[in-house]
Design an enzyme around this catalytic site. Structure first.
Site, PDB file in Angstrom:
ATOM      1  N   ARG A   1       0.849  -1.190   0.000  1.00  0.00           N
ATOM      2  CA  ARG A   1       0.000   0.000   0.000  1.00  0.00           C
ATOM      3  C   ARG A   1       0.883   1.237   0.000  1.00  0.00           C
ATOM      4  NH1 ARG A   1      -1.685   0.615   4.460  1.00  0.00           N
ATOM      5  NH2 ARG A   1      -1.082  -1.266   5.549  1.00  0.00           N
TER       6      ARG A   1
ATOM      7  N   TYR B   1      -1.663  -3.266  -6.863  1.00  0.00           N
ATOM      8  CA  TYR B   1      -1.431  -3.979  -5.610  1.00  0.00           C
ATOM      9  C   TYR B   1      -2.708  -4.061  -4.782  1.00  0.00           C
ATOM     10  CZ  TYR B   1      -0.372  -5.158  -0.899  1.00  0.00           C
ATOM     11  OH  TYR B   1      -0.437  -5.771   0.322  1.00  0.00           O
ATOM     12  N   GLY B   2      -2.984  -5.227  -4.233  1.00  0.00           N
ATOM     13  CA  GLY B   2      -4.213  -5.540  -3.494  1.00  0.00           C
ATOM     14  C   GLY B   2      -4.801  -4.435  -2.629  1.00  0.00           C
ATOM     15  N   GLY B   3      -4.026  -4.005  -1.636  1.00  0.00           N
ATOM     16  CA  GLY B   3      -4.552  -3.024  -0.684  1.00  0.00           C
ATOM     17  C   GLY B   3      -4.964  -1.714  -1.341  1.00  0.00           C
TER      18      GLY B   3
ATOM     19  N   LYS C   1      -9.557  -2.259   2.301  1.00  0.00           N
ATOM     20  CA  LYS C   1      -9.179  -1.124   3.141  1.00  0.00           C
ATOM     21  C   LYS C   1      -9.989   0.125   2.792  1.00  0.00           C
ATOM     22  CE  LYS C   1      -5.884  -3.555   4.990  1.00  0.00           C
ATOM     23  NZ  LYS C   1      -6.085  -4.113   6.327  1.00  0.00           N
TER      24      LYS C   1
ATOM     25  N   HIS D   1     -10.028  -2.283  12.213  1.00  0.00           N
ATOM     26  CA  HIS D   1      -8.982  -3.139  11.637  1.00  0.00           C
ATOM     27  C   HIS D   1      -8.706  -4.275  12.625  1.00  0.00           C
ATOM     28  CE1 HIS D   1      -4.632  -3.229   9.813  1.00  0.00           C
ATOM     29  NE2 HIS D   1      -5.406  -4.119   9.254  1.00  0.00           N
TER      30      HIS D   1
ATOM     31  N   SER E   1      -0.625  -3.814  10.644  1.00  0.00           N
ATOM     32  CA  SER E   1      -0.409  -4.755   9.548  1.00  0.00           C
ATOM     33  C   SER E   1       0.773  -5.682   9.825  1.00  0.00           C
ATOM     34  CB  SER E   1      -0.123  -3.993   8.259  1.00  0.00           C
ATOM     35  OG  SER E   1      -1.161  -3.093   8.036  1.00  0.00           O
ATOM     36  N   ALA E   2       0.589  -6.953   9.441  1.00  0.00           N
ATOM     37  CA  ALA E   2       1.654  -7.949   9.525  1.00  0.00           C
ATOM     38  C   ALA E   2       2.215  -8.148  10.936  1.00  0.00           C
ATOM     39  CB  ALA E   2       2.779  -7.626   8.535  1.00  0.00           C
ATOM     40  N   CYS E   3       1.351  -8.108  11.935  1.00  0.00           N
ATOM     41  CA  CYS E   3       1.736  -8.437  13.312  1.00  0.00           C
ATOM     42  C   CYS E   3       1.190  -9.801  13.700  1.00  0.00           C
ATOM     43  CB  CYS E   3       1.192  -7.417  14.297  1.00  0.00           C
ATOM     44  SG  CYS E   3       2.260  -6.011  14.549  1.00  0.00           S
TER      45      CYS E   3
ATOM     46  N   LYS F   1      -2.030 -11.110  12.694  1.00  0.00           N
ATOM     47  CA  LYS F   1      -3.489 -11.199  12.893  1.00  0.00           C
ATOM     48  C   LYS F   1      -4.025 -12.500  12.303  1.00  0.00           C
ATOM     49  CE  LYS F   1      -5.986  -7.549  11.697  1.00  0.00           C
ATOM     50  NZ  LYS F   1      -5.228  -6.606  10.854  1.00  0.00           N
TER      51      LYS F   1
ATOM     52  N   ASP G   1      -9.076  -9.673   9.446  1.00  0.00           N
ATOM     53  CA  ASP G   1      -8.596  -8.314   9.139  1.00  0.00           C
ATOM     54  C   ASP G   1      -9.564  -7.191   9.505  1.00  0.00           C
ATOM     55  OD1 ASP G   1      -6.475  -6.726   8.083  1.00  0.00           O
ATOM     56  OD2 ASP G   1      -7.601  -6.425   6.239  1.00  0.00           O
TER      57      ASP G   1
ATOM     58  N   SER H   1       4.579 -10.444  -0.072  1.00  0.00           N
ATOM     59  CA  SER H   1       3.845 -11.262  -1.054  1.00  0.00           C
ATOM     60  C   SER H   1       2.636 -11.883  -0.357  1.00  0.00           C
ATOM     61  CB  SER H   1       4.757 -12.333  -1.651  1.00  0.00           C
ATOM     62  OG  SER H   1       5.368 -13.090  -0.635  1.00  0.00           O
ATOM     63  N   ARG H   2       1.626 -12.206  -1.132  1.00  0.00           N
ATOM     64  CA  ARG H   2       0.314 -12.504  -0.540  1.00  0.00           C
ATOM     65  C   ARG H   2      -0.346 -13.746  -1.118  1.00  0.00           C
ATOM     66  NH1 ARG H   2      -1.821  -8.592   3.355  1.00  0.00           N
ATOM     67  NH2 ARG H   2      -0.206  -7.015   3.451  1.00  0.00           N
TER      68      ARG H   2
ATOM     69  N   ARG I   1       3.761  -4.604  18.110  1.00  0.00           N
ATOM     70  CA  ARG I   1       5.045  -5.286  18.118  1.00  0.00           C
ATOM     71  C   ARG I   1       6.023  -4.376  18.848  1.00  0.00           C
ATOM     72  NH1 ARG I   1       7.651  -8.890  14.439  1.00  0.00           N
ATOM     73  NH2 ARG I   1       5.670  -9.237  13.383  1.00  0.00           N
TER      74      ARG I   1
ATOM     75  N   GLY J   1       0.454 -20.714  18.940  1.00  0.00           N
ATOM     76  CA  GLY J   1      -0.593 -21.433  19.663  1.00  0.00           C
ATOM     77  C   GLY J   1      -0.640 -21.071  21.147  1.00  0.00           C
TER      78      GLY J   1
END
Ligand code: OXD
Ligand code: MN
Length: 597
Positions: A69, A197-199, A206, A226, A248-250, A252, A277, A374-375, A406, A500
């Protein structure tokens, strides 16, 4: 196909602007989807993966300048600049339409314009919003077919109503200099140009479900967040639902699909995925909060997804999945860093260049086969632990709201806010180390209130006010917690195993929410007593537990200086309750430090 005059008029205006060669309506049928896949394979836009290994799966590579994004090119276009607030880029609407209009002009010449009618949420639910996305990308269509409920049922449901989000997307020439992601909340409109790009381009995600929806939610009395949504079933069969916000990218997606550690599995604990998400949250008639995931798929980060971190995600993406910017092999296989198995002997990297394991650049740095952002795009129904309630039009009732980030230092593994108002403060002061999902310098700490910094469609100070106001109307607001799976020791090693084992922490959260489980009061909130979290089967020392739960007043006082700087930008618009919480926290910490010192 339709009888909706507003829709017809808008489409013909957009077609006049973009000048496509043809207009094709997406009907949601399997036949049309198959034909589009075939066409996109023929043109090279997507590659069909090996049918045996990856049935129904495709590969797509975006332009190398278009892999995340682009927040610096994302704007909220409200008439008044103050309504977008200091944390959003703002452009005056007329200027924004003019500027992007120049990029859209003739951008679909020689291309087809696809009309995607889509619903965020099940048709007929009070939560649900309808959007129409016009796009010149089959890749976008195929992704939207996974991520949303798209097709003619949506049009039928819309009927002659003009109540839909107008989304216009064109790849343009993928020139970053001519890329803009524009939101016009006052017009319920999104314009995205110059990206694939997706986002930036899956406008239901989003753009609609967070930026536009947060604006609509404030007007209509609900929240667009979010957040993942998951259910935890205890051995008695009671299911508690949790909504959790992380930048993002933590992790979820990993948390939403968590597999209980053996010891808890044996006891009978189970986890159910509702969403990874986005959560739309409403007050139910019973006074509780109810949450719905408006999406129908996962758009997850591939690197790091493996059978240790997320076996459920691996099972989910085995078929009918689109992979973007991972490594592609000559025999129709895909691979990513920290995935399954050894890297292939060779392949084509995310940037289209030949790749071999062990390759380094001139400075000796590792060359990635898959881009770190990458997704995979995969249907939610393929998740082995999908909750039977995932598409309940009423949503699921929330037991707790969790914020997280984080942070290598500072924040304990978990703490509970004193009340809703303090919880809003905890959410408003969230911070995290930057990851690959945003374009920018990685590793730096950035403030990301409620993980909504890049996604709040209006002034964030008003967003805090709205959260406070929302809580005041709840007879029994859910408890709010903060977690940090990422605390490290002096040697830089993670103190907590994560994955876990995070269920152990969620269980404490749920028990606290039901008024059980013990805690000690600290200046920042309630922290578990050393024995309050079940550590059976974990190789974790008493000292580590102490370190995980430690609250250092000196470090927190430093942190508070950061809160103040962050809040200053909102000026008088910052709600006074937030300032009161700040001062109360400052006082609690100062007393504590004086006592310690
Ligand atoms: C996402 C993000 O893609 O938050 O979900 O960036
Ligand atoms: Mn996200």
């Amino acid at each position: 196909m339709i009888n909706n005059k507003t829709l017809q008029k808008w489409i013909s205006e957009m077609a006049d602007l973009c000048q496509p060669e043809a207009i094709v309506w997406i009907d949601g049928s399997e036949g049309q989807k198959k034909a589009l896949e075939k066409e996109a394979v023929a043109s090279g836009e997507i590659v069909r993966l090996d049918e045996k290994k990856w049935p129904g799966c495709f590969y797509h590579r975006t332009a190398t300048n278009d892999v995340a994004r682009t927040e610096h090119l994302t704007y909220i276009c409200t008439s008044k600049k103050e309504d977008a607030g200091p944390t959003n880029n703002w452009m005056e609407p007329a200027e924004a339409y003019r500027k992007a209009g120049a990029y859209f002009k003739g951008s679909m010449r020689g291309r087809t314009m696809y009309v995607i009618p889509f619903a965020m949420g099940p048709l007929g639910s009070p939560f649900t919003k309808i959007g129409i996305e016009l796009t010149d990308s089959i890749y976008v269509v195929l992704n939207m077919l996974i991520m949303t409920r798209a097709g003619k049922d949506v049009l039928e449901h819309l009927g002659e109503s003009d109540n839909f989000t107008r989304g216009l997307h064109s790849k343009g020439d993928l020139d970053i200099e001519k890329r803009l992601i524009l939101h016009f909340p006052e017009d319920n409109t999104i314009w995205s140009v110059g990206s694939g790009y997706g986002g930036n381009v899956l406008l239901g995600k989003k753009c609609l479900s967070l930026r536009i929806a947060s604006w609509l939610g404030r007007q209509e009395g609900w929240l667009a967040e979010h957040m993942l949504i998951m259910g935890v079933e205890n051995p008695e069969g009671r299911i508690d639902y949790i909504a959790a916000a992380f930048p993002s990218a933590c992790g979820k997606t990993n948390l939403a699909m968590l597999i209980p550690p053996e010891h808890l599995q044996k006891k009978g604990y189970k986890v159910w995925t509702v969403g990874d998400d986005i959560a739309w949250i409403r007050r139910g008639e019973d006074g509780r909060l109810w949450a719905l995931n408006p999406e129908t798929g996962f758009f997850g980060v591939a690197p790091g997804t493996n059978s240790r971190t997320n076996p459920n995600a691996l099972a989910t993406i085995r078929r009918n999945t689109i992979f973007t910017n991972v490594l592609l092999t000559g025999d129709g296989d895909v691979w990513w860093e920290n995935g399954e198995g050894e890297p292939p002997a060779e392949g084509i990297a995310w940037d289209g260049r030949p790749w071999k394991p062990g390759m380094v650049d001139e400075s000796g740095n590792y060359i990635h086969g898959a881009h770190p952002n990458s997704r995979f795009t995969a249907p939610i129904t393929q998740c082995p632990i999908i909750s039977p309630e995932w598409d309940n039009p009423k949503g699921v009732p929330l037991t707790a709201i969790v914020f997280g980030g984080r942070r290598s230092h500072l924040a304990p593994l978990v703490y509970e806010a004193f009340n809703w108002r303090h919880g809003v403060y905890v959410g408003a002061t969230m911070a995290s180390e930057v990851t690959a999902a945003q374009y920018g310098k990685q590793g730096k700490v950035r403030r990301d209130p409620m993980a909504m910094l890049p996604f709040c469609g209006y002034n964030m100070a008003d967003y805090f006010s709205y959260w406070l106001e929302f809580g005041r109307t709840l007879p029994n607001p859910p408890k709010i917690f903060h977690v940090n799976w990422f605390r490290k020791d002096e040697k830089g090693c993670f103190l907590w195993p994560g994955f876990g084992d995070n269920l152990r922490v969620l269980n404490w959260i749920i028990e606290r929410a039901h008024g059980r489980a013990s805690a000690v009061k600290t200046p920042i909130g309630f922290v578990p007593t050393p024995d309050a979290i079940d550590m059976t089967g974990l190789d974790i020392s008493e000292d580590t537990v102490k370190e995980l739960f430690a609250v250092d007043p000196g470090d927190w006082l430093e942190e508070l200086a950061g809160h103040r700087i962050f809040f200053e930008q909102f000026g008088a618009r910052l709600p006074s309750e937030i300032l009161k919480e700040y001062h109360a926290l400052l006082e609690r910490l100062s007393i504590n430090e004086a006592a310690a010192g």
